[in-house]
Design a protein around this motif. Structure first.
Motif, mmCIF file in Angstrom:
data_model
loop_
_atom_site.group_PDB
_atom_site.id
_atom_site.type_symbol
_atom_site.label_atom_id
_atom_site.label_comp_id
_atom_site.label_asym_id
_atom_site.label_seq_id
_atom_site.Cartn_x
_atom_site.Cartn_y
_atom_site.Cartn_z
ATOM 1 N N ASN A 179 0.834 -1.203 0.000
ATOM 2 C CA ASN A 179 0.000 0.000 0.000
ATOM 3 C C ASN A 179 0.872 1.258 0.000
ATOM 4 O O ASN A 179 0.533 2.252 -0.653
ATOM 5 N N ILE A 180 1.980 1.211 0.724
ATOM 6 C CA ILE A 180 2.901 2.360 0.746
ATOM 7 C C ILE A 180 3.471 2.582 -0.649
ATOM 8 O O ILE A 180 3.559 3.713 -1.125
ATOM 9 N N LYS A 181 3.817 1.484 -1.317
ATOM 10 C CA LYS A 181 4.337 1.611 -2.678
ATOM 11 C C LYS A 181 3.285 2.230 -3.601
ATOM 12 O O LYS A 181 3.607 3.050 -4.454
ATOM 13 N N ASP A 182 2.021 1.849 -3.415
ATOM 14 C CA ASP A 182 0.942 2.418 -4.227
ATOM 15 C C ASP A 182 0.801 3.922 -3.983
ATOM 16 O O ASP A 182 0.599 4.701 -4.917
ATOM 17 N N ILE A 183 0.928 4.315 -2.732
ATOM 18 C CA ILE A 183 0.828 5.743 -2.387
ATOM 19 C C ILE A 183 1.970 6.523 -3.029
ATOM 20 O O ILE A 183 1.762 7.577 -3.630
ATOM 21 N N ILE A 184 3.183 5.997 -2.911
ATOM 22 C CA ILE A 184 4.350 6.672 -3.498
ATOM 23 C C ILE A 184 4.189 6.793 -5.010
ATOM 24 O O ILE A 184 4.454 7.842 -5.592
ATOM 25 N N GLU A 185 3.727 5.725 -5.639
ATOM 26 C CA GLU A 185 3.511 5.743 -7.090
ATOM 27 C C GLU A 185 2.462 6.797 -7.464
ATOM 28 O O GLU A 185 2.625 7.541 -8.430
ATOM 29 N N CYS A 186 1.390 6.871 -6.685
ATOM 30 C CA CYS A 186 0.336 7.849 -6.948
ATOM 31 C C CYS A 186 0.870 9.270 -6.788
ATOM 32 O O CYS A 186 0.570 10.149 -7.604
ATOM 33 N N TYR A 187 1.684 9.520 -5.751
ATOM 34 C CA TYR A 187 2.263 10.846 -5.555
ATOM 35 C C TYR A 187 3.187 11.219 -6.706
ATOM 36 O O TYR A 187 3.256 12.371 -7.114
ATOM 37 N N LYS A 188 3.913 10.245 -7.234
ATOM 38 C CA LYS A 188 4.792 10.525 -8.372
ATOM 39 C C LYS A 188 3.982 10.872 -9.622
ATOM 40 O O LYS A 188 4.374 11.729 -10.400
ATOM 41 N N GLU A 189 2.844 10.192 -9.798
ATOM 42 C CA GLU A 189 2.002 10.462 -10.965
ATOM 43 C C GLU A 189 1.242 11.776 -10.833
ATOM 44 O O GLU A 189 0.911 12.409 -11.830
ATOM 45 N N ASN A 190 0.945 12.192 -9.616
ATOM 46 C CA ASN A 190 0.163 13.405 -9.354
ATOM 47 C C ASN A 190 0.897 14.292 -8.353
ATOM 48 O O ASN A 190 0.422 14.474 -7.229
ATOM 49 N N PRO A 191 2.030 14.861 -8.719
ATOM 50 C CA PRO A 191 2.823 15.596 -7.736
ATOM 51 C C PRO A 191 2.135 16.844 -7.186
ATOM 52 O O PRO A 191 2.386 17.224 -6.052
ATOM 53 N N GLN A 216 -1.326 17.199 -7.257
ATOM 54 C CA GLN A 216 -2.737 16.887 -7.003
ATOM 55 C C GLN A 216 -2.804 15.695 -6.054
ATOM 56 O O GLN A 216 -3.264 14.616 -6.410
ATOM 57 N N THR A 217 -2.356 15.890 -4.842
ATOM 58 C CA THR A 217 -2.261 14.793 -3.878
ATOM 59 C C THR A 217 -3.622 14.254 -3.446
ATOM 60 O O THR A 217 -3.702 13.127 -2.964
ATOM 61 N N LEU A 218 -4.677 15.031 -3.620
ATOM 62 C CA LEU A 218 -6.002 14.544 -3.232
ATOM 63 C C LEU A 218 -6.463 13.379 -4.108
ATOM 64 O O LEU A 218 -7.327 12.602 -3.715
ATOM 65 N N LYS A 219 -5.867 13.244 -5.280
ATOM 66 C CA LYS A 219 -6.203 12.120 -6.142
ATOM 67 C C LYS A 219 -5.709 10.797 -5.552
ATOM 68 O O LYS A 219 -6.125 9.734 -6.001
ATOM 69 N N CYS A 220 -4.840 10.863 -4.563
ATOM 70 C CA CYS A 220 -4.294 9.662 -3.935
ATOM 71 C C CYS A 220 -5.070 9.285 -2.672
ATOM 72 O O CYS A 220 -4.601 8.469 -1.867
ATOM 73 N N ASN A 221 -6.236 9.847 -2.499
ATOM 74 C CA ASN A 221 -7.040 9.592 -1.307
ATOM 75 C C ASN A 221 -7.423 8.118 -1.191
ATOM 76 O O ASN A 221 -7.408 7.549 -0.096
ATOM 77 N N LYS A 222 -7.768 7.481 -2.310
ATOM 78 C CA LYS A 222 -8.158 6.069 -2.295
ATOM 79 C C LYS A 222 -7.016 5.195 -1.769
ATOM 80 O O LYS A 222 -7.236 4.319 -0.930
ATOM 81 N N GLU A 223 -5.785 5.464 -2.222
ATOM 82 C CA GLU A 223 -4.623 4.702 -1.776
ATOM 83 C C GLU A 223 -4.357 4.929 -0.290
ATOM 84 O O GLU A 223 -4.003 4.006 0.440
ATOM 85 N N MET A 224 -4.542 6.194 0.157
ATOM 86 C CA MET A 224 -4.338 6.499 1.579
ATOM 87 C C MET A 224 -5.370 5.787 2.447
ATOM 88 O O MET A 224 -5.051 5.283 3.528
ATOM 89 N N GLU A 225 -6.607 5.735 2.002
ATOM 90 C CA GLU A 225 -7.639 5.035 2.768
ATOM 91 C C GLU A 225 -7.342 3.541 2.847
ATOM 92 O O GLU A 225 -7.545 2.917 3.897
ATOM 93 N N PHE A 285 -4.376 2.165 2.773
ATOM 94 C CA PHE A 285 -3.265 2.015 3.703
ATOM 95 C C PHE A 285 -3.750 2.147 5.150
ATOM 96 O O PHE A 285 -3.371 1.360 6.024
ATOM 97 N N SER A 286 -4.588 3.130 5.389
ATOM 98 C CA SER A 286 -5.116 3.338 6.732
ATOM 99 C C SER A 286 -5.939 2.128 7.186
ATOM 100 O O SER A 286 -5.834 1.684 8.343
ATOM 101 N N GLU A 287 -6.742 1.576 6.304
ATOM 102 C CA GLU A 287 -7.538 0.387 6.629
ATOM 103 C C GLU A 287 -6.624 -0.801 6.930
ATOM 104 O O GLU A 287 -6.880 -1.569 7.863
ATOM 105 N N CYS A 288 -5.529 -0.930 6.161
ATOM 106 C CA CYS A 288 -4.571 -2.008 6.400
ATOM 107 C C CYS A 288 -3.964 -1.884 7.793
ATOM 108 O O CYS A 288 -3.853 -2.859 8.528
ATOM 109 N N LEU A 289 -3.585 -0.673 8.154
ATOM 110 C CA LEU A 289 -3.000 -0.458 9.486
ATOM 111 C C LEU A 289 -4.028 -0.740 10.582
ATOM 112 O O LEU A 289 -3.696 -1.334 11.626
#
Length: 161
Positions: A123-135, A137-146, A148-152
């Motif tokens: 999940n962390i890798k997915d978040i990092i990848e999303c941030y790289k794709e949307n430097p 527009q970080t709000l587009k990475c909300n799904k990945e953050m959720e 990760f949070s659910e995993c934790l």
């Protein structure tokens, strides 16, 4: 009222004797008070007006002195830039060593987090990848953050039971 000829006076202060003022022949004649019976066109030859003695040797000396001064200044700034670059490189290496030391200390205390919980690590890798794709527009990475949070949260619930 009587029409009287006007006289104009132009004063040019040339503080740098190495600079000449170029004027046409017709301007020289007008300045000397010659008649304007025959105005000349672009064929006017240029005359240099200068005050003072011959300045060509002084000009060369001045240029040489300026070039030497500029070379000294350039050398100074090149040394400063090199010093700053060396300092930056040294600080970067210190930061890398400090980070490696901190990571080793963390792994010694808590073990390898990626090996213990690979699902959350992905999940962390997915978040990092999303941030790289949307430097920007970080709000587009909300799904990945959720995710990760659910995993934790799931890991916390599993560890409590």
């Amino acid at each position: 009222m009587v029409d009287s000829p006007r006289s104009r006076s132009i004063t040019i202060v040339n503080e740098d004797p190495s600079r000449l003022i170029l004027v046409t022949e017709s301007v020289v004649k007008r300045l000397k008070g010659a008649s304007q019976a025959k105005p000349q066109t672009s064929r006017d030859t240029l005359h240099s007006v200068s005050s003072g003695p011959d300045i060509s040797s002084k000009k060369n000396d001045t240029l040489t002195a300026r070039e030497e001064e500029l070379l000294e200044i350039e050398g100074y700034w090149m040394d400063r830039l090199q010093s700053m670059d060396d300092n930056h490189t040294r600080m970067n290496h210190l930061a890398e060593k400090d980070m490696e030391r901190s990571l080793a200390d963390y792994e010694r205390k808590f073990g390898n987090a990626a090996a213990a919980h690979p699902k959350c690590f992905l999940n962390i890798k997915d978040i990092i990848e999303c941030y790289k794709e949307n430097p920007k527009q970080t709000l587009k990475c909300n799904k990945e953050m959720e995710a990760f949070s659910e995993c934790l949260d799931n890991l916390y619930v599993e560890d409590c039971h």
